[in-house]
Design an enzyme around this catalytic site. Structure first.
Site, short mmCIF file in Angstrom:
data_model
loop_
_atom_site.label_atom_id
_atom_site.label_comp_id
_atom_site.label_asym_id
_atom_site.label_seq_id
_atom_site.Cartn_x
_atom_site.Cartn_y
_atom_site.Cartn_z
N GLU A 25 43.06 28.86 2.50
CA GLU A 25 41.93 28.62 1.61
C GLU A 25 41.07 29.88 1.49
O GLU A 25 40.69 30.46 2.51
CB GLU A 25 41.08 27.46 2.16
CG GLU A 25 39.99 27.03 1.20
CD GLU A 25 39.10 25.93 1.77
OE1 GLU A 25 38.74 26.02 2.95
OE2 GLU A 25 38.76 25.00 1.03
N CYS B 235 35.29 22.43 -2.98
CA CYS B 235 36.52 22.08 -2.26
C CYS B 235 37.60 21.58 -3.21
O CYS B 235 38.78 21.65 -2.92
CB CYS B 235 36.22 21.03 -1.21
SG CYS B 235 35.43 19.58 -1.92
N GLY C 149 33.50 20.02 5.86
CA GLY C 149 33.48 21.46 6.11
C GLY C 149 34.89 21.99 6.24
O GLY C 149 35.84 21.40 5.72
N SER C 150 35.02 23.07 6.97
CA SER C 150 36.32 23.74 7.06
C SER C 150 37.28 22.97 7.98
O SER C 150 36.85 22.25 8.88
CB SER C 150 36.13 25.15 7.60
OG SER C 150 35.57 25.09 8.89
N LYS D 22 22.76 17.20 10.06
CA LYS D 22 22.63 18.66 10.10
C LYS D 22 23.17 19.27 8.81
O LYS D 22 24.36 19.19 8.54
CB LYS D 22 23.39 19.25 11.30
CG LYS D 22 22.97 20.69 11.56
CD LYS D 22 23.89 21.43 12.49
CE LYS D 22 25.04 22.09 11.79
NZ LYS D 22 24.66 23.07 10.77
N GLU E 38 36.23 15.46 6.16
CA GLU E 38 36.54 15.92 4.80
C GLU E 38 36.65 17.43 4.87
O GLU E 38 35.63 18.12 5.03
CB GLU E 38 35.42 15.51 3.83
CG GLU E 38 35.13 14.01 3.79
CD GLU E 38 36.28 13.19 3.28
OE1 GLU E 38 37.11 13.72 2.52
OE2 GLU E 38 36.37 12.00 3.65
P1 NAD Z 1 32.03 25.05 8.10
O1 NAD Z 1 33.11 24.23 8.69
O2 NAD Z 1 31.84 26.43 8.60
O3 NAD Z 1 30.62 24.33 8.31
C1 NAD Z 1 30.35 23.04 7.79
C2 NAD Z 1 29.22 22.42 8.60
O4 NAD Z 1 29.69 22.20 9.92
C3 NAD Z 1 28.00 23.31 8.75
O5 NAD Z 1 26.86 22.51 8.80
C4 NAD Z 1 28.24 23.98 10.10
O6 NAD Z 1 27.06 24.42 10.73
C5 NAD Z 1 28.89 22.85 10.86
N1 NAD Z 1 29.77 23.26 11.95
C6 NAD Z 1 30.56 24.35 12.01
N2 NAD Z 1 31.22 24.37 13.18
C7 NAD Z 1 30.87 23.24 13.84
C8 NAD Z 1 31.20 22.70 15.11
N3 NAD Z 1 32.03 23.32 15.94
N4 NAD Z 1 30.64 21.53 15.48
C9 NAD Z 1 29.79 20.89 14.65
N5 NAD Z 1 29.41 21.37 13.47
C10 NAD Z 1 29.95 22.52 13.06
O7 NAD Z 1 32.26 25.00 6.53
P2 NAD Z 1 31.43 25.77 5.41
O8 NAD Z 1 31.83 27.21 5.46
O9 NAD Z 1 29.99 25.40 5.51
O10 NAD Z 1 31.97 25.07 4.08
C11 NAD Z 1 33.14 25.46 3.43
C12 NAD Z 1 34.29 24.56 3.81
O11 NAD Z 1 33.98 23.20 3.54
C13 NAD Z 1 35.55 24.85 3.01
O12 NAD Z 1 36.65 24.81 3.87
C14 NAD Z 1 35.62 23.69 2.01
O13 NAD Z 1 36.90 23.37 1.53
C15 NAD Z 1 35.07 22.59 2.84
N6 NAD Z 1 34.58 21.50 2.01
C16 NAD Z 1 35.31 20.34 1.97
C17 NAD Z 1 34.88 19.29 1.16
C18 NAD Z 1 35.65 18.00 1.10
O14 NAD Z 1 35.12 17.01 0.56
N7 NAD Z 1 36.87 17.93 1.61
C19 NAD Z 1 33.72 19.43 0.40
C20 NAD Z 1 33.02 20.63 0.46
C21 NAD Z 1 33.45 21.66 1.27
#
Ligand code: NAD
Length: 517
Positions: free
Chosen positions: A421, A319, A263-264, A210, A285
């Site tokens: 963040e 990130c 993601g977050s 996804k 991550e």
């Molecule tokens: P997000 O957590 O809102 O979403 C990331 C992904 O997860 C999206 O595809 C979203 O639809 C999905 N998602 C959200 N809630 C979910 C749930 N409850 N169950 C399953 N899937 C879910 O993050 P974002 O706003 O898209 O991205 C920004 C964040 O990502 C920042 O916190 C950033 O630091 C982090 N990030 C981390 C890395 C790393 O390698 N550590 C790399 C890039 C981004």
């Protein structure tokens, strides 16, 4: 001529095939170098592009113009179930496909990504708001590099053997897990999506993937590329939609045995809460609040140039960007003067313009969040050295989401601005007197993703690197990546590592076989 299906059934659910992917129409699309993007994107399940079962859609918005330019499926657990069935069907053959064949297909995917660089880069920029030159030079080349890297990686992946003298010999089997879920964010859309998918399928798994609902288009285009490259139907299934609907359906499904999530930290916590009691393998991550630690004895010009890059690349939406700049007191004023002057010179503009250094913020919601964080910094007593405002552009981008790169000083380590963040073009400056104090500031958050150290004293660099609580440390450089190295954070920045053998080990189940001699 392949037979074109108009509809098919999975588990009693009927799916309409909107755009059948036959070899002939795919060849037509890729040989013309046109990866067309329909207004309504479709899920990619069992080798077909199909409408979502719920019939609901989410608007896809170009953040540089503020305009809706497409819609994506708002998928739910029924779409995920169909994806799981397609993956199950494909697994028995794919899991035993020789590595030479997997290498050939993954390598072909990499070649097709390269061949479609321009279309993919434009799609990425229209979805995300990042400058087109950045999509062309970093995002899309890295997506093909991911496939190429794991194509060759799987050819060299070896397992261990432990000999018990004359008693027994142990050897380790590393077998594909089965069906795995890969969920990625919007900041480096195709780059991070492929960073997960490539090792998962190279290792012989079938995938439910996804992309972020905010930046779905390059993932959609990847489905066409995979078909053209000859990836068997059902090995990769791409489900579009939101985290709470499509994402949680993937994480919750009993037959999805491992989840690789980027993601977050908040979403990571939720995912761990669902997956951990079901004993799924998890790689998380997550977010960061990365320090850049600048000592007075560094290579000054290189440090200034790279600190601008580490602060504001991709509008600070990486990130790994350093959002807390820690500077040794003796050079603090000099640093502040030069850094602020260079920050003010960063051109904010239309991402399609090759001179633009700062493109649009990815979405209205994120733009508003960043502006709220800047307000909060002011309330906390922070002094704005530059930036701090939204930017109104003329013409095509008049309704886009742009923010000035912002530098703030005067805030201590405990305040919200230095703890939470922001994930935008906002950095704070703090000064330190001693190495010990610099380290304390660097470690004063709940995150531990990446840190950058600037010094020409190699002993000091080694000492500080050993004590900084971060999974990734750069000395006198930033974002210099070797795909073989372990990648990932510690503390609230995640668990598990990606990259190189770590990724192939994550996506395989190890089994020890002990044979008595
Ligand atoms: P997000 O957590 O809102 O979403 C990331 C992904 O997860 C999206 O595809 C979203 O639809 C999905 N998602 C959200 N809630 C979910 C749930 N409850 N169950 C399953 N899937 C879910 O993050 P974002 O706003 O898209 O991205 C920004 C964040 O990502 C920042 O916190 C950033 O630091 C982090 N990030 C981390 C890395 C790393 O390698 N550590 C790399 C890039 C981004």
């Amino acid at each position: 001529m392949e037979e074109e299906q108009e509809a098919f059934e999975v588990c009693g659910l009927r799916f309409e095939v909107l755009q059948p992917l036959t070899t002939s129409n795919i060849e037509h699309q890729t040989s013309n170098m046109k990866l067309e993007i329909p207004y309504h994107l479709e899920n990619y399940i069992g080798g077909n592009l199909i409408a979502s079962l719920g019939g609901k859609f989410i608007d896809n918005i170009n953040p540089a113009t503020g305009e809706v330019y497409g819609q994506i499926p708002d998928s739910n657990e029924k779409d995920v179930t169909a994806g799981v069935h397609a993956a199950q069907k494909a697994f028995s053959a794919w899991s035993v496909t020789p590595v030479e064949e997997r290498f050939r297909i993954l390598n072909r995917i990499a070649e097709l990504i390269d061949a479609n660089l321009d279309e993919l880069a434009l799609a990425e920029t229209n979805d995300n708001g990042k400058p087109l030159w950045l999509s062309k030079s970093v995002d899309i080349p890295r997506a093909s590099a991911n496939f190429r890297f794991f194509a060759t990686g799987i050819m060299h992946f070896a397992t261990e053997s432990h000999n018990m003298e004359d008693k027994a010999v142990n050897y380790t089997l590393r077998q594909p897990i089965g069906i795995v879920g890969c969920i990625s964010p919007w900041n480096l859309p195709l780059y991070l999506f492929t960073w997960k998918i490539a090792p998962a399928i190279a290792a012989g798994n079938c995938v439910l993937a996804k992309p972020s609902e905010v930046t779905p288009v390059t993932a959609f285009l990847l489905s066409k590329i995979c078909k053209e490259a000859g990836l068997p139907d059902g090995v990769l299934n791409i489900i579009h939609g939101t985290g709470p609907n499509a994402g949680e359906a993937i994480v919750s499904h009993a037959d999805v045995k491992a989840i690789s999530f980027t993601g977050s930290t908040r979403a990571g916590e939720r995912i761990a809460g669902i997956a951990a009691p079901k004993f799924k393998k998890l790689s998380l991550e997550l977010g960061g609040k990365n320090p850049s630690i600048i000592f007075s004895d560094c290579d000054w010009n290189k440090m200034i140039t790279e600190t601008i890059r580490s602060s504001f690349s991709n509008q600070g939406e990486i990130c790994l960007c350093a959002s807390r700049v820690l500077v040794e007191e003796s050079v603090y004023e000099k640093f502040k003067r030069e850094f602020v002057e260079k920050t003010k010179q960063l051109a904010i503009g239309d991402p399609l313009n090759e001179n633009t250094k700062q493109g649009a913020i990815v979405s209205k919601a994120h733009y508003e969040k960043i502006l709220r964080c800047i307000e909060k910094a002011k309330q906390e007593g922070g002094k704005l050295l530059c930036g701090g405002n939204a930017v109104k552009l003329e013409g095509r981008c008049a309704n886009g989401f742009f923010i000035q790169p912002t530098v703030i000083e005067g805030l201590g380590p405990e305040c919200q601005t230095n703890q939470k963040e922001i994930f935008g073009p906002v950095v704070t400056l703090q000064s330190f007197k001693t190495e010990e104090e610099g380290l304390q500031l660097a470690n004063a958050t709940s995150y531990g993703l990446a840190a950058t150290i600037w010094t020409q004293d190699i002993s000091k660099a080694n000492r500080v690197a050993a004590k900084v609580e971060s999974g990734i440390i750069w000395v006198n450089c930033w974002l210099l990546r070797d795909l073989r190295t372990p990648f990932g954070g510690m503390k609230n920045s995640g668990v598990g590592k990606e990259g190189g053998w770590e990724a192939l080990r994550f996506f395989t189940e190890s089994k020890n076989v002990c044979i008595q001699l």
